[in-house]
Design an enzyme around this catalytic site. Structure first.
Site, PDB file in Angstrom:
ATOM      1  N   HIS A 673       0.824  -1.206   0.000  1.00 14.71           N
ATOM      2  CA  HIS A 673       0.000   0.000   0.000  1.00 14.71           C
ATOM      3  C   HIS A 673       0.861   1.259   0.000  1.00 14.71           C
ATOM      4  O   HIS A 673       0.890   2.023   0.960  1.00 14.71           O
ATOM      5  CB  HIS A 673      -0.956  -0.010   1.196  1.00 14.71           C
ATOM      6  CG  HIS A 673      -2.093  -0.982   1.036  1.00 14.71           C
ATOM      7  ND1 HIS A 673      -2.162  -2.163   1.742  1.00 14.71           N
ATOM      8  CD2 HIS A 673      -3.180  -0.951   0.232  1.00 14.71           C
ATOM      9  CE1 HIS A 673      -3.260  -2.825   1.388  1.00 14.71           C
ATOM     10  NE2 HIS A 673      -3.892  -2.110   0.461  1.00 14.71           N
ATOM     11  N   ASN A 674       1.524   1.469  -1.129  1.00 10.75           N
ATOM     12  CA  ASN A 674       2.337   2.669  -1.288  1.00 10.75           C
ATOM     13  C   ASN A 674       1.875   3.400  -2.544  1.00 10.75           C
ATOM     14  O   ASN A 674       0.862   3.018  -3.144  1.00 10.75           O
ATOM     15  CB  ASN A 674       3.817   2.292  -1.364  1.00 10.75           C
ATOM     16  CG  ASN A 674       4.025   1.183  -2.388  1.00 10.75           C
ATOM     17  OD1 ASN A 674       3.393   1.181  -3.461  1.00 10.75           O
ATOM     18  ND2 ASN A 674       4.901   0.223  -2.072  1.00 10.75           N
ATOM     19  N   THR A 676       3.003   3.404  -5.456  1.00 13.15           N
ATOM     20  CA  THR A 676       3.039   2.609  -6.690  1.00 13.15           C
ATOM     21  C   THR A 676       1.695   1.903  -6.863  1.00 13.15           C
ATOM     22  O   THR A 676       1.171   1.821  -7.972  1.00 13.15           O
ATOM     23  CB  THR A 676       4.177   1.574  -6.644  1.00 13.15           C
ATOM     24  OG1 THR A 676       5.395   2.270  -6.343  1.00 13.15           O
ATOM     25  CG2 THR A 676       4.338   0.838  -7.959  1.00 13.15           C
ATOM     26  N   HIS A 715      -7.021   6.792  -3.207  1.00  8.37           N
ATOM     27  CA  HIS A 715      -7.925   5.859  -2.524  1.00  8.37           C
ATOM     28  C   HIS A 715      -7.280   5.143  -1.336  1.00  8.37           C
ATOM     29  O   HIS A 715      -7.987   4.633  -0.472  1.00  8.37           O
ATOM     30  CB  HIS A 715      -8.483   4.822  -3.509  1.00  8.37           C
ATOM     31  CG  HIS A 715      -7.564   3.684  -3.762  1.00  8.37           C
ATOM     32  ND1 HIS A 715      -6.491   3.763  -4.637  1.00  8.37           N
ATOM     33  CD2 HIS A 715      -7.521   2.426  -3.235  1.00  8.37           C
ATOM     34  CE1 HIS A 715      -5.856   2.617  -4.648  1.00  8.37           C
ATOM     35  NE2 HIS A 715      -6.449   1.784  -3.801  1.00  8.37           N
ATOM     36  N   ASP A 833      -8.725  -1.492  -8.200  1.00 10.78           N
ATOM     37  CA  ASP A 833      -8.015  -1.686  -6.928  1.00 10.78           C
ATOM     38  C   ASP A 833      -7.423  -3.093  -6.808  1.00 10.78           C
ATOM     39  O   ASP A 833      -6.333  -3.269  -6.261  1.00 10.78           O
ATOM     40  CB  ASP A 833      -8.993  -1.410  -5.772  1.00 10.78           C
ATOM     41  CG  ASP A 833      -8.298  -1.327  -4.427  1.00 10.78           C
ATOM     42  OD1 ASP A 833      -7.080  -1.044  -4.414  1.00 10.78           O
ATOM     43  OD2 ASP A 833      -8.965  -1.543  -3.403  1.00 10.78           O
ATOM     44  N   GLN A 885      -3.068 -16.922  -3.403  1.00  5.66           N
ATOM     45  CA  GLN A 885      -3.467 -16.302  -4.672  1.00  5.66           C
ATOM     46  C   GLN A 885      -4.578 -17.094  -5.357  1.00  5.66           C
ATOM     47  O   GLN A 885      -5.490 -16.525  -5.956  1.00  5.66           O
ATOM     48  CB  GLN A 885      -2.253 -16.149  -5.601  1.00  5.66           C
ATOM     49  CG  GLN A 885      -1.246 -15.158  -5.091  1.00  5.66           C
ATOM     50  CD  GLN A 885      -1.895 -13.813  -4.733  1.00  5.66           C
ATOM     51  OE1 GLN A 885      -2.463 -13.131  -5.569  1.00  5.66           O
ATOM     52  NE2 GLN A 885      -1.830 -13.439  -3.461  1.00  5.66           N
TER      53      GLN A 885
HETATM   54  N1  LIG Z   1      -2.984 -10.343  -4.932  1.00  2.00           N
HETATM   55  C1  LIG Z   1      -3.619 -10.217  -3.765  1.00  2.00           C
HETATM   56  N2  LIG Z   1      -3.616 -11.222  -2.893  1.00  2.00           N
HETATM   57  C2  LIG Z   1      -4.243 -11.131  -1.716  1.00  2.00           C
HETATM   58  N3  LIG Z   1      -4.907 -10.024  -1.309  1.00  2.00           N
HETATM   59  C3  LIG Z   1      -4.927  -8.983  -2.148  1.00  2.00           C
HETATM   60  C4  LIG Z   1      -4.281  -9.023  -3.402  1.00  2.00           C
HETATM   61  N4  LIG Z   1      -4.488  -7.840  -4.008  1.00  2.00           N
HETATM   62  C5  LIG Z   1      -5.230  -7.099  -3.174  1.00  2.00           C
HETATM   63  N5  LIG Z   1      -5.486  -7.782  -2.049  1.00  2.00           N
HETATM   64  C6  LIG Z   1      -6.317  -7.348  -0.902  1.00  2.00           C
HETATM   65  O1  LIG Z   1      -7.458  -6.734  -1.413  1.00  2.00           O
HETATM   66  C7  LIG Z   1      -7.612  -5.507  -0.767  1.00  2.00           C
HETATM   67  C8  LIG Z   1      -8.284  -4.454  -1.553  1.00  2.00           C
HETATM   68  O2  LIG Z   1      -8.358  -3.286  -0.740  1.00  2.00           O
HETATM   69  P1  LIG Z   1      -6.990  -2.694  -0.127  1.00  2.00           P
HETATM   70  O3  LIG Z   1      -6.201  -2.103  -1.248  1.00  2.00           O
HETATM   71  O4  LIG Z   1      -7.310  -1.853   1.011  1.00  2.00           O
HETATM   72  O5  LIG Z   1      -6.259  -3.996   0.398  1.00  2.00           O
HETATM   73  C9  LIG Z   1      -6.203  -5.054  -0.487  1.00  2.00           C
HETATM   74  C10 LIG Z   1      -5.587  -6.322  -0.046  1.00  2.00           C
HETATM   75  O6  LIG Z   1      -5.858  -6.524   1.307  1.00  2.00           O
END
Ligand SMILES: Nc1ncnc2c1ncn2[C@@H]1O[C@@H]2COP(=O)(O)O[C@H]2[C@H]1O
Length: 955
Positions: A673-674, A676, A715, A833, A885
């Site tokens: 969560h940066n 990028t 976001h 997202d 995944q």
């Molecule tokens: N490839 C991934 N594998 C597992 N969890 C994911 C993946 N991509 C996104 N997420 C989760 O999905 C969430 C979507 O909202 P956030 O971006 O707050 O946080 C994200 C992660 O917690």
């Protein structure tokens, strides 16, 4: 010569066709729209007999109870009605079968001024209804005087001007002839009987003086006569669809060789629609005087009355007049029952009419649903067999002419019993005591369905005092108790106010529609609808269910559970009571402007930005080239491409400074969560927007595009690298601030506006007018909040329910209203997202590594601080990243991307997703699970192509 009347009031056969007779012989059977009701007999045989022998009594009881039921069901009933019905019967001075029938059926409006005619009626009617005995006596026809409406005077046409009159439903106090009245003039029930011109069919074989006298009499009374000379012609005339349907048929029974009166009577009675026709036989005086068998035979086949031949017009006319008032008029009144029964039978409220021993005599269709029994299972049973209730309590109320309001427990077949509200209204048909109870039952479903209807009723009616405050029944049940009006006045006022507001939740509408469907469906369907409505009434309609996640798939269970669960983890583990907040800050880029190496990097950067709208855009290369500040570069490029500067009437520099500030507030130390991730989501958003505009669906205007890009960019701003559940478990101030609800997303939205509005230099909204700003703000906030995963299935389900998932359909439904536009915007940012599993394999694996790393760090911290562990499976020492995944794609991504693809037509997202899924399966088989396994694998993937076509070809 005196005419002698002979009436079949009691002794005559019931006027039913063979089919009706059969139908009626079934307990509780429904004849067409007119259902049956059991008589007062104590056993079935008696009931049958009583039906056959006392059609008048029977009909009177039916009408009385049905009218009371209809009035009570419509909310107009009250104990006073029940009492009044009884009182009318009790006060009935007429003492005749037919009059009792009318009287009990329809208590009178008190018009006044009719005492004289009342006694006239009494005289005349008593004379003709001698309980089935043959009587012969002069008729005091001259005493029958009825005032003409309004004037009170009589004239030959006025006195007998029945065409102007409304045949009274009610007994002695109604003038027999009066001007047409308003429905509101009638007190109870509000149903005017039909008032047609009386059609009379005279079947005489010759034009003798008796015939002439009858013809003249019928002209004098303004009847509409038809003359026929044979039995066949009589049947034809009666059955003629346009001219037929006579109220009276007079048959010459004096010459059986020419007109076989018995056979004709039988044929007429077997004709459809003859049940309300009065049949009269004219017989010779000698027949009357010598032997009554011929007369009785005629009555037995269905004649209502036998009269002696007379050549005098006045005698004929008085005889016809008596027939009109004693037979035709009550028949007209009785015929209105059809409408009452139809109303009752179609009523949403379940209505059961019992006799005085609480044995069900009638049940309407809705009672099948409420009691979960068929009509013929209900009718004939004692109330105690149908419900669990304190019957003596009900009776103690109703025997005192009081309505009973309370609750019963149904004894539902093959189902758990349920509570229903009951209102019992006593009705007296004969004598002083209640002879029937009208029970109005209401299940919770119909109560809900009638909330809106109740809203209207509330405006005029007070609320019941016996029912619990705030219950559905308290909204529904009217009562005329003055004390309840006073005590519940405040509540009623507010409810009235509420009901007068244009407020109605969509779910209330849905429930109401379903309840309507329920009224006309089978029992099975009604049961299913009951279940549907139960679900619909639950909170969290779209809350995800974990039922399909296999228990042996703990990684998926952990991940999905954590993503979809809001608030603190409900684990009874030793929690620290400290209010340590999470570690923030550190390593933030400086506020200084971005300075790129002017040579190599800048040309690489501009090449890269050329591909800003490609799905295989090299996001990690941008991250590298911008020294982990990709958001500013990509943001400026995308804002330029989507003409955001013009849309916001704001210069590029303000946007650049804004992007710098936003990016600065992303935590670069977060592995996932940066900024990028923000840039990646912004890029996916831009590709989707581009695709939507290519498809020329007028879905997104410039403002929609600009706000979607801004929402994507911010976001996850100031994301702490820990989940909302972690913040709640650790008593973080953000969780406290947002009450453990939608913590992070609320913070991201609030931070976006707090920062932007705080400094004019970066305020990208500054040139928007107030309305545009409000619109932009609402869209941005809504989109950011939509990224909260606890509502994932809600957003997805709503989107699918509106736009479907049919990939074949080339023309997706345009989002032609605001609600649908919101669904599209939410879906768009959600898909952006979590688009990482739909990107080229290299990127997909890198994102998976990054999120896993962030989850591991959270678990590390939870362990370190002895906090509840939100995702125990995400332990760096044990976790299988491949499995996580696979689960993530299966449970979260797959359906969503399917639906999204069918809407925007980007098949590549589904192809990448499926390809990546197959690769994760392969990795899992190969034992590639841990972070170091993944990192090793990434080395070989580095050289892999991005495009899905090359990837599919290669693998
Ligand atoms: N490839 C991934 N594998 C597992 N969890 C994911 C993946 N991509 C996104 N997420 C989760 O999905 C969430 C979507 O909202 P956030 O971006 O707050 O946080 C994200 C992660 O917690």
């Amino acid at each position: 010569m005196w005419f002698t009347g002979y009436c079949c009031g009691v002794k005559g056969r019931a006027r039913t066709t063979a089919t009706e007779e059969q139908e009626r012989s079934k307990p509780g059977a429904v004849m067409g729209c007119t259902p049956s009701i059991l008589s007062n007999g104590s056993n079935n045989q008696q009931q049958q007999q009583s039906r056959k022998d006392s059609s008048g009594l029977y009909a009177g009881n039916v009408a009385a109870a049905a009218a009371a039921a209809a009035a009570a069901a419509s909310g107009n009933g009250s104990s006073s009605h029940g009492n009044e019905c009884g009182a009318s019967a009790n006060n009935n001075k007429l003492g005749t079968v037919n009059q009792t029938m009318v009287n009990t059926a329809f208590p009178s409006a008190r018009d006044g001024g009719t005492e004289k005619e009342s006694s006239a009626k009494k005289d005349s009617i008593v004379s003709i209804t001698a309980s089935g005995h043959i009587t012969s006596f002069p008729i005091v026809s001259t005493t029958v005087r009825r005032p003409t409406a309004g004037s009170g005077t009589s004239s030959s046409s006025g006195r007998y001007g029945h065409r102007k009159s409304s045949l009274a439903l009610t007994p002695e106090e109604e003038p027999l002839d009066s001007c047409p009245r308003l429905v509101s003039d009638l007190k109870f029930p509000n149903l005017l009987p039909p008032n047609p011109a009386i059609k009379i069919l005279i079947a005489f074989c010759k034009n003798d003086p008796v015939f002439e006298a009858l013809v003249n009499a019928s002209h004098r009374l303004s009847f509409e006569p038809t003359f026929v000379k044979s039995a066949e012609a009589a049947i034809d005339a009666f059955q003629n669809p346009t001219a037929g349907g006579h109220h009276i048929i007079i048959v010459d029974a004096r010459y059986p060789r020419i007109i076989e009166a018995e056979a004709l009577g039988r044929s007429i009675r077997n004709s459809k629609g003859s049940q309300h026709t009065t049949m009269v036989a004219v017989v010779k005086k000698s027949v009357f005087e010598k032997d009554d068998t011929a007369v009785i035979s005629l009555l037995d086949v269905g004649y209502n009355r036998c009269i002696i031949e007379s050549p005098h017009v006045s005698i004929c006319s008085s005889e016809l007049r008596q027939i009109q008032h004693s037979l035709v008029r009550p028949q007209n009144v009785i015929s209105t029952q059809q409408a009452l029964y139809t109303a009752l039978h179609r009523s949403r409220e379940a209505v059961i009419i019992t006799d005085d021993t609480l044995r069900a005599q009638y049940a309407n269709r809705a009672s099948e649903r409420v009691l979960n029994m068929k009509l013929d299972e209900i009718v004939g049973r004692s109330l105690g067999d149908l419900v669990t209730a304190d019957i003596s309590n009900i009776l103690s109320h109703t025997s005192r002419y009081k309505d009973y309001d309370g609750y019963l427990t149904t004894r539902r077949k093959s189902q758990e019993s349920s509570q229903i509200h009951v209102r019992a209204v006593p009705v007296s048909c004969i004598g002083r005591n209640p002879t029937h109870l009208v029970l109005i039952l209401e299940s919770s479903a119909s109560a809900l369905a009638s909330i809106s209807a109740a809203g209207e009723a509330l405006q005029t009616l007070p609320q019941g005092k016996e029912v619990a405050r705030g219950s559905l029944h308290s909204i529904r049940r009217p009562s005329f108790d003055v004390r309840s009006i006073a005590s519940d006045g405040l509540r009623r006022t507010s409810l009235v106010k509420l009901s007068s507001l244009p407020l109605e939740a969509p779910i209330t509408k849905v429930l109401s529609l379903l309840a309507q469907v329920q009224e006309n469906c089978s029992l099975e369907e009604a049961k299913l609808l009951d279940r549907v409505m139960e679900f619909l009434k639950r909170e969290g309609l779209y809350s995800p269910q974990m039922k399909e996640i296999r228990p042996e798939d703990p990684v998926a269970t952990d991940l999905i559970g954590a993503l979809l669960t809001q608030g603190p983890t409900n684990i009874l583990s030793s929690r620290r009571s400290s209010n340590d907040s999470i570690i923030r800050g550190g390593g933030r880029p400086s506020t200084g402007s971005i300075v790129f190496n002017k040579t190599k990097e800048s040309s690489q950067l501009s090449d890269l930005l050329h591909t800003a709208l490609d799905w295989d855009f090299e996001i990690f290369k941008l991250e590298e080239l911008t020294d982990k500040r990709p958001l500013v570069c990509l943001g400026l490029e995308l804002f330029r491409r989507f003409d955001v500067y013009n849309t916001f009437n704001c210069d590029e520099m303000t946007f650049k400074l804004w992007l710098i500030e936003m990016e600065k507030n992303y935590h670069s130390e977060n592995t996932y969560h940066n900024s990028t991730h923000a840039a990646d989501v912004m890029q996916a958003t831009a590709v989707y927007l581009q695709q939507l505009s290519n498809r020329e669906l007028k879905i997104m205007d410039r403002m929609d595009e600009a706000t979607a890009l801004i929402a994507a960019a911010t976001h996850d701003i100031d994301h702490p690298g820990r989940s909302s559940a972690f913040l709640c478990n650790s008593d973080d101030m953000l969780a406290v601030l947002y009450n453990d609800i939608c913590v992070l997303e609320s913070h991201h939205a609030a931070t976006t506006f707090r920062l932007t509005l705080a400094d004019d230099k970066i305020n990208i909204f500054k040139h928007l007018d107030r309305d545009s700003y409000k619109l932009a703000r609402s869209i941005i906030v809504d989109m950011i909040l939509a990224t909260e995963m606890t509502r994932h299935f809600e957003h997805l389900a709503k989107f699918v329910s509106v736009f479907g998932t049919d990939v074949e359909s080339k023309e997706p439904l345009p989002p032609d209203n605001d609600d649908n536009q919101i669904l599209v915007r939410r879906m768009l940012i959600k898909c952006a997202d979590v688009s990482n599993p739909t990107r080229p394999l290299r990127f997909c694996v890198e994102w998976a590594r990054r999120i896993a790393e962030e989850y591991f760090m959270q678990t590390d911290e939870e362990k370190r601080k002895a906090l509840p562990i939100v995702m125990p499976m995400f332990d760096r020492t044990t976790c299988s990243i491949s499995k996580s995944q696979i689960g993530f794609i299966e449970y979260i991504i797959h359906d969503m991307m399917d639906a999204w693809n069918s809407f925007i037509e980007m098949p590549e997202i589904v192809r990448y997703m499926e390809f990546n899924y197959s690769q994760w399966k392969l990795f899992e088989e190969q034992g590639i699970n841990t972070l170091s396994d993944i990192k090793r694998k990434q080395l070989s993937l580095a050289e892999e192509p991005s495009s899905i076509i090359s990837l599919e070809e290669k693998f």
